[in-house]
Enzyme design. Structure first.
Site, PDB file in Angstrom:
ATOM      1  N   ASP A  10       0.464  -1.235  -0.184  1.00  0.00           N
ATOM      2  CA  ASP A  10       0.219  -0.081   0.243  1.00  0.00           C
ATOM      3  C   ASP A  10       0.449   1.077   0.596  1.00  0.00           C
ATOM      4  O   ASP A  10       1.855   1.462   0.438  1.00  0.00           O
ATOM      5  CB  ASP A  10      -0.932  -0.357   1.126  1.00  0.00           C
ATOM      6  CG  ASP A  10      -1.642   1.118   1.350  1.00  0.00           C
ATOM      7  OD1 ASP A  10      -1.785   1.782   0.685  1.00  0.00           O
ATOM      8  OD2 ASP A  10      -1.341   1.733   2.194  1.00  0.00           O
ATOM      9  N   TYR A  12      -0.011   4.727   0.127  1.00  0.00           N
ATOM     10  CA  TYR A  12      -0.573   5.931   1.164  1.00  0.00           C
ATOM     11  C   TYR A  12      -0.650   5.640   2.919  1.00  0.00           C
ATOM     12  O   TYR A  12      -1.926   4.961   3.373  1.00  0.00           O
ATOM     13  CB  TYR A  12      -1.343   6.600   1.466  1.00  0.00           C
ATOM     14  CG  TYR A  12      -0.952   7.701   0.098  1.00  0.00           C
ATOM     15  CD1 TYR A  12      -0.129   8.958  -0.050  1.00  0.00           C
ATOM     16  CD2 TYR A  12      -1.427   6.830  -1.513  1.00  0.00           C
ATOM     17  CE1 TYR A  12      -0.159   9.543  -1.116  1.00  0.00           C
ATOM     18  CE2 TYR A  12      -1.117   7.184  -2.571  1.00  0.00           C
ATOM     19  CZ  TYR A  12      -0.682   9.234  -3.321  1.00  0.00           C
ATOM     20  OH  TYR A  12       0.040   9.564  -3.747  1.00  0.00           O
ATOM     21  N   ARG A  41      -7.287  12.748   6.571  1.00  0.00           N
ATOM     22  CA  ARG A  41      -7.349  11.453   6.311  1.00  0.00           C
ATOM     23  C   ARG A  41      -8.079  10.672   6.137  1.00  0.00           C
ATOM     24  O   ARG A  41      -9.179   9.836   5.416  1.00  0.00           O
ATOM     25  CB  ARG A  41      -6.234  10.351   7.454  1.00  0.00           C
ATOM     26  CG  ARG A  41      -5.500   9.770   7.251  1.00  0.00           C
ATOM     27  CD  ARG A  41      -4.920   9.074   5.629  1.00  0.00           C
ATOM     28  NE  ARG A  41      -4.956   7.472   5.715  1.00  0.00           N
ATOM     29  CZ  ARG A  41      -4.232   6.648   4.488  1.00  0.00           C
ATOM     30  NH1 ARG A  41      -4.823   7.487   3.353  1.00  0.00           N
ATOM     31  NH2 ARG A  41      -4.566   5.926   4.900  1.00  0.00           N
ATOM     32  N   SER A 121      -2.469   0.912  -5.129  1.00  0.00           N
ATOM     33  CA  SER A 121      -2.535   1.824  -4.513  1.00  0.00           C
ATOM     34  C   SER A 121      -4.073   2.425  -4.591  1.00  0.00           C
ATOM     35  O   SER A 121      -3.795   2.403  -5.735  1.00  0.00           O
ATOM     36  CB  SER A 121      -1.186   3.139  -4.146  1.00  0.00           C
ATOM     37  OG  SER A 121      -1.988   4.883  -3.705  1.00  0.00           O
ATOM     38  N   ASN A 122      -4.546   3.249  -3.670  1.00  0.00           N
ATOM     39  CA  ASN A 122      -5.827   4.040  -4.321  1.00  0.00           C
ATOM     40  C   ASN A 122      -5.862   5.776  -5.013  1.00  0.00           C
ATOM     41  O   ASN A 122      -6.339   6.373  -5.607  1.00  0.00           O
ATOM     42  CB  ASN A 122      -6.353   4.715  -2.747  1.00  0.00           C
ATOM     43  CG  ASN A 122      -7.578   3.487  -2.486  1.00  0.00           C
ATOM     44  OD1 ASN A 122      -7.983   2.473  -3.158  1.00  0.00           O
ATOM     45  ND2 ASN A 122      -7.577   3.447  -0.570  1.00  0.00           N
TER      46      ASN A 122
END
Lengths: 226, 226
Positions: A10, A12, A41, A121-122
């Site tokens: 991942d 972030y 966040r 990742s997003n």
């Protein structure tokens, strides 16, 4: 059990420190920097879930846009005046998050052992590209995979599936590493072997599933190859 | 625009006060009651999203179980010792949440005007049944709809669709009322006319969509019928 054939990270919260924006936030809004970085966040992640769950992704917006939306919400909620200039500075800081210090060495060791490495990742491709280059990780990653191509965020299985498709191995032969408990949980549900890096000493999710292993820093990735 | 033909209410946070557990929480954990009730609620909602988004609902658990999981997480996170007895008392309190005071009258007015009324909730049928009876709302509702039958939580469209199916009218002829901004947002995306009741004076979500109207109490439902 065989060693994993690949390790996907991942980005972030795991490779990049999402709370490293807190310093600038504190400078811009004295006494509120931590509250702002936490709420920002939380809201960013909440928004990834809302747009993914609702209407089968029809309301997808790139991670950059959701990050800005989360910042705007958090400032309104905390009663902080987000001028255009402050927004620009905070968003620019988000583009260049600090990398956690042990990252490079762990990636280097994996590479010397011939293990495939990647990010899943997003983040949208542009954000990820800048973040990877800023942290000088670009020579150390075989894959930089963004969920943007499927327009659904983790924890949707379409997002996790991108890792399997890129690596061309079954999920059970891939180690997925995240500092986000929800991400480690859902990756376990998907079928990955998982390491949850519990950087902040918080509890794991209480949904009846445990990650394969729990560690405290990215160094614990290497124990999978002992 | 025509008056709505039916009004569907969210239950938890809208008809029933999810923070009314805070008093008992404060009694059991002095100084931590509010923090516990907020984190409990946040985690409960987060868990509905995780089980809905991941693996197409394969990890669905009823709302009661997710509520308990959220409580357990929140106590661990806050370092509070959740004995079996305390868990039982808090969960029992959750079963009998206070109803917001204006609810009965608003429902009564709608009924006398011949408007179809109902609940469309994440709660499982047993929880909803007890909550409705405790609040003495049972004679005032035509439909008590739980997402449990589709094993997906709001904001999944399958969950919102249950309201349309029960009322047998298009979403645009139904008013959906929620105090949860994310719920009002996603119901708007789904196609309902929406009222977001902003009880706590917080900002609406920053995702580019507004609810049909914003109010401050359930009384504002009645303005749709002026």
């Amino acid at each position: 059990m065989d060693h994993p054939k690949a390790v996907l990270f991942d980005a972030y919260g795991t490779l990049f420190d999402v709370y490293s924006v807190g310093l600038l936030a504190e400078q811009l809004f004295p006494g509120q920097g931590q509250a702002l970085s936490v709420l920002w966040r939380d809201k960013q992640i909440e928004y990834t879930r809302l747009v993914t769950t609702s209407n089968d992704g029809a309301h997808y917006q790139p991670f950059w846009d959701l990050t800005r939306a989360g910042l705007r919400y958090a400032c309104k909620r905390l009663g902080l005046e987000l001028t255009d200039e402050r927004e620009l500075r905070l968003m620019n800081q988000y583009r260049h998050l600090s990398a956690f210090p042990e990252n490079r060495e762990v990636l280097q060791v994996l590479r010397t052992r011939g293990i495939t490495t990647g990010i899943l990742s997003n983040g949208d491709p542009q954000m990820l590209g800048i973040a990877v280059r800023s942290a000088e990780l670009d020579g150390l990653l075989d894959h930089v995979i963004s969920v943007d191509s499927v327009r659904k965020y983790k924890t949707h299985p379409d997002a996790y599936r991108l890792g399997v498709q890129a690596v061309k191995k079954p999920a059970a032969q891939i180690l997925f590493v995240s500092c986000n408990a929800w991400d480690a949980l859902a990756a376990t549900w998907f079928g990955y072997r998982t390491l949850w890096v519990n950087r902040y000493g918080v509890p794991f999710e209480e949904l009846g599933t445990q990650p394969t292993r729990i560690g405290t820093s990215l160094d614990d990735v290497l124990a999978f190859f002992d």
